[in-house]
Structures are given as structure tokens and as C-alpha cells.
Scaffold this motif. Sequence first.
Motif, PDB file in Angstrom:
ATOM      1  N   LEU A  98       4.898 -10.919   5.613  1.00 28.07           N
ATOM      2  CA  LEU A  98       3.882  -9.859   5.703  1.00 28.07           C
ATOM      3  C   LEU A  98       4.175  -8.895   6.843  1.00 28.07           C
ATOM      4  O   LEU A  98       4.043  -7.676   6.695  1.00 28.07           O
ATOM      5  CB  LEU A  98       2.497 -10.469   5.928  1.00 28.07           C
ATOM      6  CG  LEU A  98       1.809 -11.145   4.761  1.00 28.07           C
ATOM      7  CD1 LEU A  98       0.535 -11.839   5.246  1.00 28.07           C
ATOM      8  CD2 LEU A  98       1.489 -10.128   3.686  1.00 28.07           C
ATOM      9  N   VAL A  99       4.546  -9.450   7.982  1.00 25.01           N
ATOM     10  CA  VAL A  99       4.809  -8.614   9.157  1.00 25.01           C
ATOM     11  C   VAL A  99       6.097  -7.825   8.965  1.00 25.01           C
ATOM     12  O   VAL A  99       6.156  -6.636   9.295  1.00 25.01           O
ATOM     13  CB  VAL A  99       4.843  -9.471  10.440  1.00 25.01           C
ATOM     14  CG1 VAL A  99       5.220  -8.631  11.653  1.00 25.01           C
ATOM     15  CG2 VAL A  99       3.497 -10.146  10.656  1.00 25.01           C
ATOM     16  N   ARG A 100       7.125  -8.470   8.414  1.00 21.76           N
ATOM     17  CA  ARG A 100       8.387  -7.755   8.168  1.00 21.76           C
ATOM     18  C   ARG A 100       8.164  -6.610   7.181  1.00 21.76           C
ATOM     19  O   ARG A 100       8.674  -5.504   7.371  1.00 21.76           O
ATOM     20  CB  ARG A 100       9.461  -8.713   7.647  1.00 21.76           C
ATOM     21  CG  ARG A 100       9.931  -9.708   8.672  1.00 21.76           C
ATOM     22  CD  ARG A 100      11.184 -10.436   8.231  1.00 21.76           C
ATOM     23  NE  ARG A 100      11.091 -11.052   6.923  1.00 21.76           N
ATOM     24  CZ  ARG A 100      10.692 -12.302   6.680  1.00 21.76           C
ATOM     25  NH1 ARG A 100      10.350 -13.090   7.697  1.00 21.76           N
ATOM     26  NH2 ARG A 100      10.664 -12.766   5.450  1.00 21.76           N
ATOM     27  N   TRP A 101       7.365  -6.863   6.127  1.00 20.36           N
ATOM     28  CA  TRP A 101       7.058  -5.818   5.149  1.00 20.36           C
ATOM     29  C   TRP A 101       6.337  -4.653   5.828  1.00 20.36           C
ATOM     30  O   TRP A 101       6.680  -3.492   5.612  1.00 20.36           O
ATOM     31  CB  TRP A 101       6.194  -6.403   4.023  1.00 20.36           C
ATOM     32  CG  TRP A 101       5.693  -5.386   3.065  1.00 20.36           C
ATOM     33  CD1 TRP A 101       6.358  -4.873   1.988  1.00 20.36           C
ATOM     34  CD2 TRP A 101       4.426  -4.725   3.106  1.00 20.36           C
ATOM     35  NE1 TRP A 101       5.566  -3.939   1.354  1.00 20.36           N
ATOM     36  CE2 TRP A 101       4.373  -3.828   2.014  1.00 20.36           C
ATOM     37  CE3 TRP A 101       3.316  -4.810   3.951  1.00 20.36           C
ATOM     38  CZ2 TRP A 101       3.276  -3.027   1.761  1.00 20.36           C
ATOM     39  CZ3 TRP A 101       2.223  -4.009   3.689  1.00 20.36           C
ATOM     40  CH2 TRP A 101       2.209  -3.134   2.601  1.00 20.36           C
ATOM     41  N   ARG A 102       5.352  -4.984   6.666  1.00 21.34           N
ATOM     42  CA  ARG A 102       4.589  -3.930   7.341  1.00 21.34           C
ATOM     43  C   ARG A 102       5.484  -3.141   8.273  1.00 21.34           C
ATOM     44  O   ARG A 102       5.367  -1.916   8.392  1.00 21.34           O
ATOM     45  CB  ARG A 102       3.416  -4.544   8.118  1.00 21.34           C
ATOM     46  CG  ARG A 102       2.462  -3.508   8.603  1.00 21.34           C
ATOM     47  CD  ARG A 102       1.837  -2.815   7.385  1.00 21.34           C
ATOM     48  NE  ARG A 102       1.196  -1.588   7.733  1.00 21.34           N
ATOM     49  CZ  ARG A 102       1.536  -0.400   7.244  1.00 21.34           C
ATOM     50  NH1 ARG A 102       2.520  -0.276   6.394  1.00 21.34           N
ATOM     51  NH2 ARG A 102       0.896   0.668   7.593  1.00 21.34           N
ATOM     52  N   ALA A 103       6.383  -3.846   8.970  1.00 16.89           N
ATOM     53  CA  ALA A 103       7.310  -3.174   9.883  1.00 16.89           C
ATOM     54  C   ALA A 103       8.196  -2.188   9.119  1.00 16.89           C
ATOM     55  O   ALA A 103       8.406  -1.051   9.577  1.00 16.89           O
ATOM     56  CB  ALA A 103       8.164  -4.203  10.612  1.00 16.89           C
ATOM     57  N   ALA A 104       8.683  -2.598   7.968  1.00 17.15           N
ATOM     58  CA  ALA A 104       9.523  -1.704   7.160  1.00 17.15           C
ATOM     59  C   ALA A 104       8.731  -0.477   6.704  1.00 17.15           C
ATOM     60  O   ALA A 104       9.244   0.651   6.708  1.00 17.15           O
ATOM     61  CB  ALA A 104      10.080  -2.461   5.956  1.00 17.15           C
TER      62      ALA A 104
END
Length: 112
Positions: A98-104
Amino acid sequence: EDAESEADGATGLTDALRRLAAFVASGQGQPGARRNAIAYLGGTAGRGGDLVFDVIASAFKNERAAGLRRTAGDALSDLGDERAAGLATAALADRSTLVRWRAARILGELGE
């Protein structure tokens, strides 16, 4: 009169925003209340100044719960501050999808 009581100086940082920022920075309280506070702070673009950005950035980097880190990412995106690019780049290595997706998404929104 309402505008005067709402705004404090050029940044428009109100007592309520300071209190919300302090609540988020404390790391205390129920997760739902913390999530709501982070999300609200994200909606204060142009009024919260460095204090709000720094508190949200810290939550994005340091919250234990992935959902709260993701919410902080949403809030960073809402602020639209270019300083979020470095935070988002670092978050691409987060253990949470979730965090990696949001960061992207943040990086894409900022044109990085």
C-alpha cells in the motif's frame, strides 16, 4: 471576523491545526482518530506551512501501521509539495505494498 480568527499570519496556521499536528506528532491516540487527523491536515494545503508538512512527512516515514503511512502518503499528495518527492522515493522500499503504491502515485503526480 471569521477570517481573522481562522488565520494566523501568512501561513494561516490556526490553533486547531497546531493541535492536530501535535496530536499526530505525539504518536498517541486511537488509530482511527490519528488517520482522520492526518487526512485533515493533508487538506490544509497553503495554510499549514512547514509544521503540517513536517508532521505528515514524519508520519509517512515512521508510523508503525501501514494504513496510517498510506494515509500520510495521501495527505502528502493532497498538499502537493515538491518536497514529498524524496520521501516518496525512499518509500518505494517500504515493506507495505500500500505504501509503495502510494509512493509511486506521489512521484507520478509530481512528474518525477
